[in-house]
Motif scaffolding. Structure first.
Motif, PDB file in Angstrom:
ATOM      1  N   HIS A  25      19.280   0.743  -3.685  1.00  0.00           N
ATOM      2  CA  HIS A  25      18.581   1.938  -3.204  1.00  0.00           C
ATOM      3  C   HIS A  25      17.536   1.557  -2.161  1.00  0.00           C
ATOM      4  O   HIS A  25      17.045   0.428  -2.141  1.00  0.00           O
ATOM      5  CB  HIS A  25      17.905   2.661  -4.378  1.00  0.00           C
ATOM      6  N   GLU A  26      17.185   2.507  -1.329  1.00  0.00           N
ATOM      7  CA  GLU A  26      16.165   2.300  -0.303  1.00  0.00           C
ATOM      8  C   GLU A  26      14.860   2.940  -0.749  1.00  0.00           C
ATOM      9  O   GLU A  26      14.815   4.160  -0.969  1.00  0.00           O
ATOM     10  CB  GLU A  26      16.606   2.931   1.022  1.00  0.00           C
ATOM     11  N   VAL A  27      13.807   2.129  -0.890  1.00  0.00           N
ATOM     12  CA  VAL A  27      12.484   2.682  -1.158  1.00  0.00           C
ATOM     13  C   VAL A  27      11.853   2.989   0.199  1.00  0.00           C
ATOM     14  O   VAL A  27      11.356   2.105   0.894  1.00  0.00           O
ATOM     15  CB  VAL A  27      11.611   1.705  -1.968  1.00  0.00           C
ATOM     16  N   ALA A  28      11.911   4.262   0.575  1.00  0.00           N
ATOM     17  CA  ALA A  28      11.492   4.659   1.920  1.00  0.00           C
ATOM     18  C   ALA A  28       9.983   4.772   2.054  1.00  0.00           C
ATOM     19  O   ALA A  28       9.436   4.594   3.145  1.00  0.00           O
ATOM     20  CB  ALA A  28      12.141   5.996   2.284  1.00  0.00           C
ATOM     21  N   ALA A  29       9.298   5.079   0.946  1.00  0.00           N
ATOM     22  CA  ALA A  29       7.842   5.231   0.982  1.00  0.00           C
ATOM     23  C   ALA A  29       7.308   5.159  -0.444  1.00  0.00           C
ATOM     24  O   ALA A  29       8.059   5.253  -1.419  1.00  0.00           O
ATOM     25  CB  ALA A  29       7.441   6.558   1.629  1.00  0.00           C
ATOM     26  N   VAL A  30       6.000   4.989  -0.533  1.00  0.00           N
ATOM     27  CA  VAL A  30       5.300   4.960  -1.815  1.00  0.00           C
ATOM     28  C   VAL A  30       4.182   5.994  -1.764  1.00  0.00           C
ATOM     29  O   VAL A  30       3.489   6.130  -0.754  1.00  0.00           O
ATOM     30  CB  VAL A  30       4.732   3.554  -2.088  1.00  0.00           C
ATOM     31  N   VAL A  31       4.019   6.724  -2.868  1.00  0.00           N
ATOM     32  CA  VAL A  31       2.907   7.667  -3.030  1.00  0.00           C
ATOM     33  C   VAL A  31       1.963   7.096  -4.076  1.00  0.00           C
ATOM     34  O   VAL A  31       2.402   6.692  -5.160  1.00  0.00           O
ATOM     35  CB  VAL A  31       3.399   9.052  -3.498  1.00  0.00           C
ATOM     36  N   THR A  32       0.675   7.052  -3.770  1.00  0.00           N
ATOM     37  CA  THR A  32      -0.292   6.496  -4.703  1.00  0.00           C
ATOM     38  C   THR A  32      -1.605   7.238  -4.566  1.00  0.00           C
ATOM     39  O   THR A  32      -1.792   8.048  -3.649  1.00  0.00           O
ATOM     40  CB  THR A  32      -0.465   4.985  -4.454  1.00  0.00           C
ATOM     41  N   ARG A  33      -2.514   6.993  -5.491  1.00  0.00           N
ATOM     42  CA  ARG A  33      -3.820   7.641  -5.426  1.00  0.00           C
ATOM     43  C   ARG A  33      -4.649   7.029  -4.295  1.00  0.00           C
ATOM     44  O   ARG A  33      -4.447   5.875  -3.905  1.00  0.00           O
ATOM     45  CB  ARG A  33      -4.561   7.476  -6.763  1.00  0.00           C
ATOM     46  N   PRO A  34      -5.597   7.801  -3.753  1.00  0.00           N
ATOM     47  CA  PRO A  34      -6.431   7.285  -2.664  1.00  0.00           C
ATOM     48  C   PRO A  34      -7.223   6.049  -3.097  1.00  0.00           C
ATOM     49  O   PRO A  34      -7.445   5.813  -4.288  1.00  0.00           O
ATOM     50  CB  PRO A  34      -7.373   8.458  -2.359  1.00  0.00           C
ATOM     51  N   ASP A  35      -7.644   5.252  -2.112  1.00  0.00           N
ATOM     52  CA  ASP A  35      -8.465   4.083  -2.382  1.00  0.00           C
ATOM     53  C   ASP A  35      -9.695   4.492  -3.210  1.00  0.00           C
ATOM     54  O   ASP A  35     -10.262   5.575  -3.004  1.00  0.00           O
ATOM     55  CB  ASP A  35      -8.932   3.434  -1.081  1.00  0.00           C
ATOM     56  N   ALA A  36     -10.086   3.609  -4.145  1.00  0.00           N
ATOM     57  CA  ALA A  36     -11.185   3.940  -5.053  1.00  0.00           C
ATOM     58  C   ALA A  36     -12.224   2.829  -5.045  1.00  0.00           C
ATOM     59  O   ALA A  36     -11.895   1.660  -4.811  1.00  0.00           O
ATOM     60  CB  ALA A  36     -10.647   4.138  -6.469  1.00  0.00           C
ATOM     61  N   PRO A  37     -13.500   3.161  -5.320  1.00  0.00           N
ATOM     62  CA  PRO A  37     -14.547   2.135  -5.368  1.00  0.00           C
ATOM     63  C   PRO A  37     -14.286   1.136  -6.493  1.00  0.00           C
ATOM     64  O   PRO A  37     -13.852   1.513  -7.582  1.00  0.00           O
ATOM     65  CB  PRO A  37     -15.822   2.938  -5.641  1.00  0.00           C
ATOM     66  N   ALA A  38     -14.545  -0.135  -6.233  1.00  0.00           N
ATOM     67  CA  ALA A  38     -14.337  -1.170  -7.248  1.00  0.00           C
ATOM     68  C   ALA A  38     -15.314  -2.309  -7.026  1.00  0.00           C
ATOM     69  O   ALA A  38     -15.807  -2.529  -5.912  1.00  0.00           O
ATOM     70  CB  ALA A  38     -12.903  -1.694  -7.193  1.00  0.00           C
ATOM     71  N   GLY A  39     -15.607  -3.051  -8.103  1.00  0.00           N
ATOM     72  CA  GLY A  39     -16.473  -4.208  -8.008  1.00  0.00           C
ATOM     73  C   GLY A  39     -17.944  -3.846  -7.888  1.00  0.00           C
ATOM     74  O   GLY A  39     -18.319  -2.673  -7.837  1.00  0.00           O
ATOM     75  N   ARG A  40     -18.772  -4.883  -7.819  1.00  0.00           N
ATOM     76  CA  ARG A  40     -20.214  -4.658  -7.756  1.00  0.00           C
ATOM     77  C   ARG A  40     -20.640  -3.942  -6.485  1.00  0.00           C
ATOM     78  O   ARG A  40     -21.561  -3.137  -6.484  1.00  0.00           O
ATOM     79  CB  ARG A  40     -20.940  -5.998  -7.865  1.00  0.00           C
TER      80      ARG A  40
END
Length: 310
Positions: A25-40
């Motif tokens: 199969h062809e993975v044409a795109a990925v959907v994910t949550r927006p960038d989030a704050p992380a770390g100190r």
């Protein structure tokens, strides 16, 4: 098939890898949550799925809401045949569900209809289940209620934490999701409606749910600790400050302590429960790193009769 994969945390990466490696199969795109704050520094960081997709040279879509028209327009342009989903983290509107010809197929970490919801692995451990698994099902507008394509089972081991179990299910489920895509494409797989009996719910574990009640039996204390490790983290109170409990073990032959009462040996720390005692193995005091319970006990110098609990 042309696929658009939806997922966010680390636990979704094995499934994305399995689809990329399938060659079918062809993975044409990925959907994910927006960038989030992380770390100190609280700087914005892309999700593990986004990072893996970028490494593979795949288009990444990060809608603030999956009902946003810009996202829906791009999804229609891509025109996926199917959208496999693992822990995406947002509710999909009907306008998105209707885009792929074969719908959105979710990998859920329970044997449906048991443990529908956000925290199936944690609830399964806390309930004392001996067997769990993963299911692939067609997403509809209800909560994890769609017809099921396939399942894999997984034994729950006596010392499993939710982190341990989720890791094993992520890899077992990755193979199931890839096989489900194959079966949908060649027409050999049909989704079967879920039974109306046996429905249980697994809402997100809140911090208060992870508060350990030492008046409960030792087995219950152990299950809460394992179910809430690593997140959100089981906890109690000692001398007015929160103490995280990382690992305990029930001791059926150790009695004589009141609920929460502490007893310290040369290299052991025991706490009473509503039945028999548990041994504290690893703890994390507030503002400090995880440590062996015996080292913690030596540092705080526990007095006779002191207890854990509010």
């Amino acid at each position: 098939m042309k696929l658009v994969f939806a997922g966010t945390p680390e636990v979704a990466v094995p499934a994305l890898d399995a689809l990329l490696a399938s060659g079918r199969h062809e993975v044409a795109a990925v959907v994910t949550r927006p960038d989030a704050p992380a770390g100190r520094g609280r700087r914005l960081v892309a999700s593990p799925v986004a990072q893996r997709a970028e490494e593979a040279g795949i288009e990444v879509l990060k809608p603030a809401r999956p009902r946003d028209e810009d996202f829906l327009a791009r999804l229609r342009e891509i025109a996926p045949d199917c959208c496999p989903v693992v822990a995406y983290g947002a509710i999909l509107p009907k306008t998105a569900l209707d885009v792929p010809a074969h719908g959105w197929v979710n990998l859920h970490f329970s044997l449906l209809p048991a443990w529908r919801g956000a925290a199936p692995v944690q609830h399964s451990l806390m309930a004392g289940d001996q067997v769990t698994g993963a299911s692939t099902f067609l997403i509809e507008e209800g909560l994890d209620s769609g017809p099921v394509y396939g399942v894999v089972t997984e034994d729950i081991r006596p010392t499993d934490t939710s982190g341990d179990l989720l890791t094993r299910l992520a890899f077992a489920g990755a193979g199931l999701l890839a096989a489900t895509m194959d079966g949908i494409e060649d027409g050999t797989l049909r989704a079967v409606p879920q039974p109306v009996e046996g429905i249980t719910l697994a809402p997100k574990i809140q911090v208060e749910d992870a508060h350990v009640d030492f008046a409960a039996p030792a087995l219950r204390v152990d299950r809460v600790v394992r179910g809430c490790t690593p997140a959100p983290g089981a906890w109690t109170v000692f001398r007015g400050e929160r103490l995280k409990l990382i690992q305990v073990t029930p001791l059926p032959d150790h009695d004589g302590l009141a609920p929460g009462e502490l007893a310290v040996g040369k290299n052991n720390v025991y706490a009473g429960t509503g039945s028999h005692a548990v041994e504290l193995l690893w703890v994390q005091p507030q503002g400090k790193k995880p440590m062996k319970a015996a080292d913690w006990a030596r540092g705080v110098r526990i007095a006779p009769g002191e207890r854990l609990g509010a």
